[in-house]
Design an enzyme around this catalytic site. Structure first.
Site, PDB file in Angstrom:
ATOM      1  CG  HIS A   1     -43.146  44.380  -3.981  1.00 32.12           C
ATOM      2  ND1 HIS A   1     -41.875  43.922  -3.262  1.00 32.12           N
ATOM      3  CD2 HIS A   1     -43.573  45.496  -3.131  1.00 32.12           C
ATOM      4  CE1 HIS A   1     -41.536  44.566  -2.147  1.00 32.12           C
ATOM      5  NE2 HIS A   1     -42.604  45.695  -1.740  1.00 32.12           N
TER       6      HIS A   1
ATOM      7  CB  CYS B   1     -38.034  40.213  -6.979  1.00 32.77           C
ATOM      8  SG  CYS B   1     -37.074  41.107  -5.862  1.00 32.77           S
TER       9      CYS B   1
END
Length: 292
Positions: free
Chosen positions: A84, A135
């Site tokens: 993440h 991301c």
């Protein structure tokens, strides 16, 4: 003869204790780390790997310090991250968008300024390549984009790079999970750990770390800062495309053409990029990828 060291990080979850009840389960990040380790080993790198619960802040920092302490002029360090991406408020005014990008390690976020600080430990003449399949990864290393050769987001959006690849882009399904900490979670995690993070975010020495980088550092990111990176069944979307372009070592070209080719087959809403920081980055970007 040059030495190559590789550090591979893949997190299919994070500690809910630190992340305010959120464990951020993903599917393919450990696969990414395993596959990138195989690629690195085939290229002659000495490898180490940190998967999920082992991918702590301390373990990553120790691996980086060991690598920077041992590598000398002409050597190569490859760092791959799959997990993440997150954001924290920019408290030292070094971000145009008011946010610091992070990697979500198992027991806490690693701020981009901290990554710069670790890169600043590498000696002059060392080459460092960072692959970030997460991301908000477009400028985890944020200095200058190799814009004269690297495709930009606007080029992709206006279609100048689509051409025959349009069908390939359409074939990518848009129903996969994304490697991003949700905004409500990001706010909760920051407030729950504000004292800890504020020490990092207000550290003036960390804020100037990028100016102290003397190694040649390239970042190949999975997406732009304002985009999301897709997870998958066996690999992240970016890592899967990178592997396809690499084609078991058959790719011919430099880092610029490598990224261009990767972009050419990516979904239209996920645009990898090539950034550089440090010294002699143009010469490094002109080399064949992953050659020790």
């Amino acid at each position: 003869m040059a030495t190559g060291r590789a550090i591979h990080i893949g997190l299919n979850a994070v500690s809910s204790d630190h992340y305010s009840g959120w464990s951020g389960e993903l599917t393919a990040c450990e696969f990414d780390a395993n596959d990138m380790e195989l690629l690195a080993e085939a290229q002659g790198f000495e490898t180490s790997k940190l998967l999920t619960s082992d991918a702590t802040r301390q373990n990553f920092e120790s691996a980086m310090e060991e690598a920077s302490g041992s590598l000398v002029d002409g050597d190569f360090c490859l760092i791959t991250y799959s997990g993440h991406g997150g954001v924290l408020p920019d408290l030292n005014a070094d971000e145009d968008d008011g946010q610091d990008e992070t990697w979500c390690l198992f027991d806490g976020q690693l701020v981009d300024d901290e990554l710069y600080n670790l890169l600043a430990q590498f000696r002059s003449g060392v080459r460092v390549a960072v692959l970030s399949d997460s991301c908000h990864s477009g400028t985890v290393l944020k200095d200058q984009m190799l814009a004269e050769e690297s495709p930009s987001l606007s080029e992709v959006r206006t279609g100048s790079l689509l051409g025959s690849a349009r069908a390939a882009r359409v074939r990518w399904a848009s129903h996969f999970a994304y490697r991003a900490m949700p905004s409500p979670v990001a706010a909760r995690v920051y407030m729950a750990n504000k004292r800890e993070y504020d020490k990092i975010l207000t550290n003036k020495e960390l804020g100037g770390a990028q100016e102290r980088v003397v190694a040649s550092c390239l970042l190949i990111s999975g997406c732009q800062d304002n985009q999301l990176s897709g997870d998958g069944t066996f690999n992240g979307v970016f890592t899967a495309r990178l592997k396809s372009v690499w084609n078991g070592g058959k790719f011919k070209g430099d880092y610029r053409s490598f990224v261009k080719t990767i972009v050419h087959g990516m979904p239209a809403d996920q645009t990898p990029n090539l950034f550089a920081v440090g010294t002699e980055t143009t010469a490094f970007a002109s080399q064949s990828p992953f050659v020790v």
